[in-house]
Enzyme design. Structure first.
Site, short mmCIF file in Angstrom:
data_model
loop_
_atom_site.label_atom_id
_atom_site.label_comp_id
_atom_site.label_asym_id
_atom_site.label_seq_id
_atom_site.Cartn_x
_atom_site.Cartn_y
_atom_site.Cartn_z
N LEU A 151 -8.45 102.91 0.33
CA LEU A 151 -8.19 103.58 1.61
C LEU A 151 -9.12 103.10 2.72
O LEU A 151 -9.21 103.73 3.78
CB LEU A 151 -8.28 105.10 1.44
CG LEU A 151 -7.16 105.71 0.59
CD1 LEU A 151 -7.39 107.21 0.39
CD2 LEU A 151 -5.79 105.50 1.23
N GLY A 152 -9.81 102.02 2.48
CA GLY A 152 -10.59 101.40 3.56
C GLY A 152 -11.85 102.17 3.95
O GLY A 152 -12.25 102.14 5.12
N SER A 153 -12.50 102.84 2.98
CA SER A 153 -13.66 103.66 3.34
C SER A 153 -14.81 102.81 3.92
O SER A 153 -15.46 103.22 4.88
CB SER A 153 -14.16 104.45 2.13
OG SER A 153 -14.57 103.56 1.13
N ALA A 208 -14.02 101.74 7.53
CA ALA A 208 -14.09 102.88 8.46
C ALA A 208 -15.54 103.26 8.74
O ALA A 208 -15.92 103.54 9.89
CB ALA A 208 -13.33 104.07 7.88
N ASP A 237 -7.98 95.21 7.09
CA ASP A 237 -8.63 96.54 7.05
C ASP A 237 -9.38 96.83 8.34
O ASP A 237 -9.20 97.89 8.96
CB ASP A 237 -9.64 96.62 5.89
CG ASP A 237 -8.99 96.85 4.55
OD1 ASP A 237 -7.78 96.57 4.43
OD2 ASP A 237 -9.68 97.32 3.63
O1 PMV Z 1 -8.59 97.65 -1.53
P1 PMV Z 1 -8.42 97.67 -0.06
O2 PMV Z 1 -7.75 98.85 0.46
O3 PMV Z 1 -9.67 97.37 0.68
O4 PMV Z 1 -7.38 96.54 0.32
C1 PMV Z 1 -7.58 95.23 0.07
C2 PMV Z 1 -6.39 94.49 0.54
C3 PMV Z 1 -6.34 93.08 0.01
O5 PMV Z 1 -5.18 92.49 0.59
C4 PMV Z 1 -6.20 93.08 -1.49
C5 PMV Z 1 -7.57 92.29 0.41
C6 PMV Z 1 -7.67 91.98 1.88
O6 PMV Z 1 -8.78 91.64 2.32
O7 PMV Z 1 -6.66 92.02 2.60
#
Ligand code: PMV
Length: 315
Positions: free
Chosen positions: A103-105, A108, A151
């Protein structure tokens, strides 16, 4: 004493995780129900106190390694200022975004700290969405290794984005959402370390480039079609595309039995589509639901073992 405050939302990836690292298009959206908040106030010592009470952490900036994400976010802002000495400050971060769950904690937290500190120091050149995104990306490289940039973009802009990683500049487009997307976000209960999963996918891509390039291409095509469907409001088609994307993520080996079981249950309970969101191997899954079925799907997800389920509407 004046306090400066900034917040940044969580995020989900609707389409195209992993493939986005390799230059294919992806779509992400903010989750505004969960947020990281940073508050900056004047302190009394010639140093900056970094406080993260949720995590039970407190340290002085001067004694914190600069590859620690909180300190790195502060350092990036200070590097861009022309302050002769370390200012006397206390920076407190709180967050309701679950950690290590896709969820990008981390992004954020960094975006909130960068924006609040830049405001407090009146560094107006650093408070634009694009600048906050750029600095947050640099913090993300510590957490993620080779982040795509999606993100930091979505948490800094706080809008759904269509994103393509490319040189010299990423393609970032906002778009209209014709029919609100009602999503249930369910935690599989297993933490997911993005850096490890992204690293493992890279190893597999190097071992089997043809197979993985095909998977990434298909994810990119799905994200492109999904954008058109989101703009025209065809929820059934969006749901089908989520399932197609999930099948490709499964082939990439990033799904888990827990995520699969949540997805199956959501679909049996009437969700229009479902997939994992983020790096996978744990973390969250998202399900697209009709408002009338929302509570029913949520109950079924909890019954089958989801740790936490919350809803978010993307408009
Ligand atoms: O795990 P998260 O929500 O941080 O997502 C990573 C998303 C990826 O595509 C797997 C990696 C990225 O940097 O985009």
């Amino acid at each position: 004493m004046a306090k400066s405050r900034a917040t940044a939302p969580g995020k989900i990836i609707l389409f195209g995780e992993h493939a986005v690292v390799y230059g294919r298009p992806a779509i992400a959206a903010p989750v505004t129900q969960v947020r990281a908040t940073a508050v900056v106030e004047d302190g009394e010592k010639d140093d900056i106190l970094l406080r993260a009470p949720d995590l039970g952490r407190e340290s002085w900036f001067s004694r914190t390694p600069k590859n620690e994400p909180f300190a790195r976010a502060v350092d990036l802002v200070l590097e861009s200022s022309s302050l002769p000495n370390l200012p006397n400050l206390i920076i407190t971060v709180n967050s309701t975004i679950p950690i290590a769950s896709g969820l990008g904690s981390g992004a954020a937290m960094a975006a909130a700290v960068i924006r609040a500190l830049a405001r407090h120091l009146r560094l107006t050149g650093l408070t634009s969405d694009s600048k906050v995104s750029e600095l947050t990306y640099q913090v993300e490289t510590i957490l993620h290794g080779t982040p795509s940039g999606i993100d930091n973009t979505v948490v800094a802009y706080e809008k759904p984005v269509f994103f393509v990683r490319q040189e010299p500049q990423n393609r970032i487009e906002t778009f209209s959402v014709a029919q609100p997307l009602r999503l249930l976000i369910a935690d599989s209960g297993k933490p997911s370390m993005t850096k490890d999963v992204v690293g493992d996918v890279r190893r597999r891509w190097q071992e089997e480039p043809a197979k993985f390039n095909r998977l990434f291409d298909e994810c990119g095509r799905i994200a492109q079609t999904a954008r058109l469907q989101i703009e025209s409001g065809d929820l059934n088609e969006i749901g089908k595309l989520m399932l197609e994307n999930q099948a490709l993520l499964r082939e990439m080996t990033v799904s888990t039995p827990e995520l699969e079981s949540l997805i199956d249950v959501a679909i049996s309970a009437g969700a229009l589509g479902a997939k994992l969101s983020g790096a996978g191997r744990g973390g969250n899954m998202i399900a697209l639901v009709d408002q009338r079925l929302e509570n029913h799907v949520k109950e079924e997800l909890l019954k089958v073992g989801a740790r936490q389920v919350f809803s978010s509407v993307i408009t």
